[in-house]
Scaffold this active site. Structure first.
Site, PDB file in Angstrom:
ATOM      1  N   ARG A 180       0.818  -1.217   0.000  1.00  0.00           N
ATOM      2  CA  ARG A 180       0.000   0.000   0.000  1.00  0.00           C
ATOM      3  C   ARG A 180       0.848   1.261   0.000  1.00  0.00           C
ATOM      4  NH1 ARG A 180      -2.800  -3.835   2.695  1.00  0.00           N
ATOM      5  NH2 ARG A 180      -1.837  -3.325   4.676  1.00  0.00           N
TER       6      ARG A 180
ATOM      7  N   GLU B 195       6.594 -10.627  15.265  1.00  0.00           N
ATOM      8  CA  GLU B 195       6.225 -11.187  16.571  1.00  0.00           C
ATOM      9  C   GLU B 195       6.536 -12.692  16.583  1.00  0.00           C
ATOM     10  OE1 GLU B 195       2.245 -10.241  17.602  1.00  0.00           O
ATOM     11  OE2 GLU B 195       2.411 -11.172  19.584  1.00  0.00           O
TER      12      GLU B 195
HETATM   13  P1  AMP Z   1       4.446  -2.571  11.425  1.00  0.00           P
HETATM   14  O1  AMP Z   1       5.682  -3.144  10.802  1.00  0.00           O
HETATM   15  O2  AMP Z   1       3.995  -3.318  12.627  1.00  0.00           O
HETATM   16  O3  AMP Z   1       4.589  -1.077  11.683  1.00  0.00           O
HETATM   17  O4  AMP Z   1       3.267  -2.764  10.360  1.00  0.00           O
HETATM   18  C1  AMP Z   1       3.150  -1.906   9.302  1.00  0.00           C
HETATM   19  C2  AMP Z   1       2.768  -2.613   8.029  1.00  0.00           C
HETATM   20  O5  AMP Z   1       1.757  -3.602   8.247  1.00  0.00           O
HETATM   21  C3  AMP Z   1       2.198  -1.628   7.033  1.00  0.00           C
HETATM   22  O6  AMP Z   1       2.706  -1.964   5.748  1.00  0.00           O
HETATM   23  C4  AMP Z   1       0.701  -1.808   7.120  1.00  0.00           C
HETATM   24  O7  AMP Z   1       0.113  -1.773   5.837  1.00  0.00           O
HETATM   25  C5  AMP Z   1       0.498  -3.176   7.765  1.00  0.00           C
HETATM   26  N1  AMP Z   1      -0.388  -3.132   8.943  1.00  0.00           N
HETATM   27  C6  AMP Z   1      -0.043  -3.425  10.219  1.00  0.00           C
HETATM   28  N2  AMP Z   1      -1.077  -3.345  11.055  1.00  0.00           N
HETATM   29  C7  AMP Z   1      -2.134  -2.966  10.300  1.00  0.00           C
HETATM   30  C8  AMP Z   1      -3.520  -2.674  10.582  1.00  0.00           C
HETATM   31  N3  AMP Z   1      -4.028  -2.762  11.821  1.00  0.00           N
HETATM   32  N4  AMP Z   1      -4.306  -2.286   9.555  1.00  0.00           N
HETATM   33  C9  AMP Z   1      -3.825  -2.190   8.298  1.00  0.00           C
HETATM   34  N5  AMP Z   1      -2.534  -2.451   7.964  1.00  0.00           N
HETATM   35  C10 AMP Z   1      -1.693  -2.838   8.947  1.00  0.00           C
END
Ligand code: AMP
Length: 177
Positions: free
Chosen positions: A64, A101
């Site tokens: 995205r 995780e």
């Molecule tokens: P993080 O690495 O945990 O910061 O996760 C970020 C990535 O995971 C991004 O590319 C987001 O598109 C996706 N992502 C993580 N959590 C969500 C959520 N609750 N809703 C939508 N996309 C998420």
């Protein structure tokens, strides 16, 4: 009565999908925002306010991040560099493994897409734990480039992603507690 239209409220175009992609996760669905021309356009203009003038590339994170990255590239006439899941980029890649995780994941970038001295802005749709963008920052730096800022449409503050990337300026358009 004034003829000025009120500014679009981007929150109205983010939809919560409970238990997607697995139980317990509330997925922040940005497709209503993409589908509304005014909201999508406003999101690009507002993100673009945080792009410094001397930027050599926008780095978009799969998948995205590509949507907003492409909009920002077009808006500022700046090149777009994709950071992708393993095995997707066709030429010589540099990769980084990072911890999830449960387990590990990997991101890749074309080796010749950035060089020492380049300044980039990284963009993704959402900042959660910060693991994905942390790995992307490290990947970009390993090619010798500098990260001027990280931009997100949505930030989930409770997950602490911002603290994980405190060495870089961070901007999000919508922050949920
Ligand atoms: P993080 O690495 O945990 O910061 O996760 C970020 C990535 O995971 C991004 O590319 C987001 O598109 C996706 N992502 C993580 N959590 C969500 C959520 N609750 N809703 C939508 N996309 C998420």
């Amino acid at each position: 009565m004034s003829g000025t239209k009120p500014a679009v409220n981007l929150c109205d175009y983010i939809r919560d999908i409970p238990d997607f992609p697995k139980p317990g996760i509330v997925f922040k669905d940005i497709t209503p925002l993409l589908a509304n021309g005014e909201a999508f356009c406003a999101s690009i203009s507002r993100l673009a306010c945080h792009i410094p003038e001397d930027i050599d590339a926008i780095v978009g994170i799969e998948s995205r991040g590509f949507l907003f990255g492409a909009g920002l590239s077009q808006h500022g006439c700046i090149g777009l560099v994709p950071v992708r899941k393993p095995g997707k980029l066709p030429a010589d890649v540099h990769g980084i493994d990072y911890e999830l995780e449960y387990g590990v994941d990997r991101l890749e970038i074309h080796r010749d897409s950035l060089s020492a001295g380049h300044r980039v802005v990284i963009v993704d749709d959402l900042l959660a734990t910060g693991g994905t963008v942390r790995a992307t920052i490290d990947l970009v730096r390993q090619l010798g480039a500098e990260v001027a800022a990280c931009l997100f449409v949505v930030e989930l503050k409770a997950l602490g992603g911002r603290q994980r990337i405190s060495d870089v300026p961070v901007h999000s358009l919508i922050a949920y507690d």
